[in-house]
Enzyme design. Structure first.
Site, mmCIF file in Angstrom:
data_model
loop_
_atom_site.group_PDB
_atom_site.id
_atom_site.type_symbol
_atom_site.label_atom_id
_atom_site.label_comp_id
_atom_site.label_asym_id
_atom_site.label_seq_id
_atom_site.Cartn_x
_atom_site.Cartn_y
_atom_site.Cartn_z
ATOM 1 N N ASN A 130 0.820 -1.214 0.000
ATOM 2 C CA ASN A 130 0.000 0.000 0.000
ATOM 3 C C ASN A 130 0.856 1.267 0.000
ATOM 4 O OD1 ASN A 130 -2.519 1.259 -0.074
ATOM 5 N ND2 ASN A 130 -2.501 1.642 2.129
ATOM 6 N N SER A 141 -5.255 1.750 17.471
ATOM 7 C CA SER A 141 -6.251 2.603 16.838
ATOM 8 C C SER A 141 -7.433 2.809 17.776
ATOM 9 C CB SER A 141 -6.715 1.897 15.557
ATOM 10 O OG SER A 141 -7.945 2.421 15.139
ATOM 11 N N TYR A 150 -10.916 -5.127 11.008
ATOM 12 C CA TYR A 150 -9.648 -4.401 11.145
ATOM 13 C C TYR A 150 -9.396 -4.048 12.614
ATOM 14 C CZ TYR A 150 -6.839 -0.169 11.564
ATOM 15 O OH TYR A 150 -5.939 0.769 11.991
ATOM 16 N N LYS A 204 -6.490 -5.158 15.709
ATOM 17 C CA LYS A 204 -5.732 -4.255 16.599
ATOM 18 C C LYS A 204 -5.986 -4.644 18.061
ATOM 19 C CE LYS A 204 -3.783 -1.649 13.547
ATOM 20 N NZ LYS A 204 -2.340 -1.580 13.382
ATOM 21 N N ARG A 257 -15.341 12.863 14.054
ATOM 22 C CA ARG A 257 -14.043 12.272 14.325
ATOM 23 C C ARG A 257 -13.104 13.303 14.940
ATOM 24 N NH1 ARG A 257 -16.807 8.650 13.725
ATOM 25 N NH2 ARG A 257 -16.671 6.850 12.344
ATOM 26 N N ARG A 287 -21.761 2.929 6.458
ATOM 27 C CA ARG A 287 -20.883 1.807 6.128
ATOM 28 C C ARG A 287 -20.855 0.840 7.302
ATOM 29 N NH1 ARG A 287 -15.459 4.639 4.124
ATOM 30 N NH2 ARG A 287 -15.776 5.487 6.187
HETATM 31 N N1 LIG Z 1 -4.251 6.175 8.858
HETATM 32 C C1 LIG Z 1 -5.144 6.002 9.793
HETATM 33 O O1 LIG Z 1 -6.253 6.579 9.717
HETATM 34 C C2 LIG Z 1 -4.857 5.137 10.992
HETATM 35 C C3 LIG Z 1 -5.648 5.269 12.164
HETATM 36 C C4 LIG Z 1 -5.376 4.449 13.268
HETATM 37 C C5 LIG Z 1 -4.338 3.518 13.199
HETATM 38 N N2 LIG Z 1 -3.606 3.399 12.044
HETATM 39 C C6 LIG Z 1 -2.543 2.385 12.006
HETATM 40 O O2 LIG Z 1 -1.314 3.035 11.738
HETATM 41 C C7 LIG Z 1 -0.460 2.175 10.997
HETATM 42 C C8 LIG Z 1 0.048 2.915 9.771
HETATM 43 O O3 LIG Z 1 -1.069 3.331 9.014
HETATM 44 P P1 LIG Z 1 -0.917 4.158 7.665
HETATM 45 O O4 LIG Z 1 -2.082 5.065 7.574
HETATM 46 O O5 LIG Z 1 0.453 4.697 7.550
HETATM 47 O O6 LIG Z 1 -1.148 2.994 6.605
HETATM 48 P P2 LIG Z 1 -0.332 2.678 5.268
HETATM 49 O O7 LIG Z 1 -1.098 1.634 4.549
HETATM 50 O O8 LIG Z 1 -0.004 3.930 4.562
HETATM 51 O O9 LIG Z 1 1.012 2.063 5.865
HETATM 52 C C9 LIG Z 1 1.121 0.718 6.283
HETATM 53 C C10 LIG Z 1 2.295 0.104 5.541
HETATM 54 O O10 LIG Z 1 2.444 -1.246 5.961
HETATM 55 C C11 LIG Z 1 2.785 -2.023 4.804
HETATM 56 N N3 LIG Z 1 2.419 -3.405 5.116
HETATM 57 C C12 LIG Z 1 1.172 -3.920 5.303
HETATM 58 N N4 LIG Z 1 1.267 -5.224 5.589
HETATM 59 C C13 LIG Z 1 2.577 -5.544 5.601
HETATM 60 C C14 LIG Z 1 3.306 -6.750 5.826
HETATM 61 N N5 LIG Z 1 2.695 -7.923 6.072
HETATM 62 N N6 LIG Z 1 4.655 -6.712 5.760
HETATM 63 C C15 LIG Z 1 5.300 -5.544 5.491
HETATM 64 N N7 LIG Z 1 4.671 -4.396 5.243
HETATM 65 C C16 LIG Z 1 3.324 -4.392 5.305
HETATM 66 C C17 LIG Z 1 2.009 -1.382 3.656
HETATM 67 O O11 LIG Z 1 2.590 -1.633 2.397
HETATM 68 C C18 LIG Z 1 2.075 0.098 4.023
HETATM 69 O O12 LIG Z 1 3.191 0.735 3.432
HETATM 70 C C19 LIG Z 1 -1.286 0.937 10.664
HETATM 71 O O13 LIG Z 1 -0.973 -0.060 11.602
HETATM 72 C C20 LIG Z 1 -2.715 1.398 10.865
HETATM 73 O O14 LIG Z 1 -3.550 0.343 11.221
HETATM 74 C C21 LIG Z 1 -3.835 4.197 10.963
#
Ligand SMILES: NC(=O)c1ccc[n+]([C@@H]2O[C@H](COP(=O)([O-])OP(=O)(O)OC[C@H]3O[C@@H](n4cnc5c(N)ncnc54)[C@H](O)[C@@H]3O)[C@@H](O)[C@H]2O)c1
Length: 361
Positions: free
Chosen positions: A46, A135, A160, A164, A242, A304
């Site tokens: 991603n 999260s 999801y 967590k 939010r 949703r």
């Molecule tokens: N963005 C939000 O709104 C939000 C809110 C709460 C928590 N989070 C948490 O924060 C963290 C980062 O989120 P983000 O928004 O930067 O998401 P993102 O998708 O931009 O970043 C996550 C990264 O992890 C990589 N990834 C996924 N599975 C993998 C695996 N098995 N091995 C190696 N790499 C892997 C993806 O390629 C991606 O680059 C996540 O754990 C997400 O659940 C995000």
């Protein structure tokens, strides 16, 4: 001791999972600026590796990157064995609520098994300090607002969020069973915004429904209108509320968390990262229009599955414990130079906007 040597001897190494992703890449900027060495892995499902090139340009420092999947435990072990790692920040996860309801097994496998592989590699290499990306979804549909860390977790409304929650429980059990573990789970509320240089932003490779990039795409005409899911929630205007936090504030929260891990043995500690200020989807759209003078047409669709009406935190414990203060207001999160509004950023293909969030304030 010579100041250069004393600084060098203090340099610590952080192993970052998901470092080419949205929050991971912004956090690495802060880590490098604070003098940490960074080793990062990502499977690029991603994100794009180009994010790290831009991180290096912004900071003038190098990042060691491995394209590696956390599900490939053997390679993760090899990378750990190759470096002297002091801390882990674990961002890597799949995070789309809707997709997680459609493909639950993929989410459990990726997020939960991936974390188990990481933990095993840490243990095998004597690394016990960790910051975990949790999260606000672990709180489910909250019983009371604002949400403190003492609010019950587990009644989660989507797969999801359950991954967590399960990981938090696993880390808690681990820290009870083995004294050495020192873990902070940061429960993010809604991260938005981008690095003020405009060189980094939210640039997913998968389809996204996150509000800020979605509005951005409507603003530049890449999407005809914004779909707002749910207009009949029990909120002042019927749309979801939010608690938005700027991604650079979130990044500095992680650096503060590493300092905290150095100072105290916490075993397992969850902390909210949010501003404690609720904004509805409609308020968000109106504020965006006011700041940018760009009209955002929208339509309503049904709720949703897995979404809840309101998620707003009491962030005071996180701020106190981490000695950390978010400094960017909601206006800063939305604001960018109007003259650059329609510039097509050569690197940020998904987003196409210069989020010049700080320059005007
Ligand atoms: N963005 C939000 O709104 C939000 C809110 C709460 C928590 N989070 C948490 O924060 C963290 C980062 O989120 P983000 O928004 O930067 O998401 P993102 O998708 O931009 O970043 C996550 C990264 O992890 C990589 N990834 C996924 N599975 C993998 C695996 N098995 N091995 C190696 N790499 C892997 C993806 O390629 C991606 O680059 C996540 O754990 C997400 O659940 C995000």
């Amino acid at each position: 001791m010579c100041p250069v040597l004393s600084k060098m001897s203090k340099q610590k190494t952080v192993f970052v999972t998901g470092g080419t992703g949205y929050i991971g890449s912004h956090c690495i900027v802060d880590l490098l600026n604070e003098g940490y060495e960074v080793i990062t892995i990502d499977n690029l499902t991603n994100s794009r590796s180009g994010a790290l090139r831009r991180v290096e340009e912004i900071t003038g420092k190098k990042v060691t990157f491995y394209q590696c999947d956390l599900l490939d435990g053997e390679t993760v072990h090899k990378i750990f064995a190759k470096h002297k790692i002091d801390y882990v920040i674990h961002f890597a996860a799949m995070k789309a609520v809707g997709e997680s309801m459609q493909f639950p097994l993929i989410y459990y496998k990726n997020n939960v098994i991936g974390t188990i592989n990481l933990i095993e590699a840490m243990k095998a290499n004597n690394v016990y300090q960790m910051v975990f990306s949790s999260s606000c979804t672990v709180y489910g549909d909250p019983e009371h607002l604002p949400i403190t860390e003492d609010h019950p977790t587990g009644a989660v409304t989507n797969v999801y969020g359950r991954t967590k929650y399960l990981i938090e429980e696993m880390l808690k059990d681990l820290s009870r069973a083995e004294e050495k573990w020192n873990i902070i789970a940061l429960r993010y509320f809604n991260p938005v915004g981008a690095h003020p240089s405009g060189r980094l932003g939210e640039d997913p490779t998968k389809n996204f429904t996150n509000l800020m990039p979605y509005i951005g795409q409507v603003a530049i005409g890449k999407k005809p209108n914004l779909t707002i899911f749910g207009s009949d929630y029990d909120t002042p205007d019927g749309t979801g509320v939010r608690d938005y936090i700027h991604v650079m504030d979130l990044a500095s929260g992680h650096v503060s968390a590493l300092t905290k891990l150095d100072q105290e043995h916490l075993k397992f500690k969850p902390l909210n990262l949010g501003l404690g200020h609720g904004i509805s989807v409609l308020e968000f759209v109106k504020e965006f229009e006011r700041l940018t003078k760009v009209h955002i047409p929208y339509e309503f669709a049904g709720r949703r599955i897995g979404d809840v009406a309101t998620l707003v935190c009491d962030g005071s414990r996180g701020m106190k414990e981490l000695k950390w203060q978010p400094t960017r207001s909601f206006q800063v999160m939305c604001k960018y130079r109007c003259s650059q509004l329609f510039s097509i950023h050569p690197f940020i293909s998904g987003f196409h906007l210069y989020w010049d969030c700080l320059a005007l304030i």
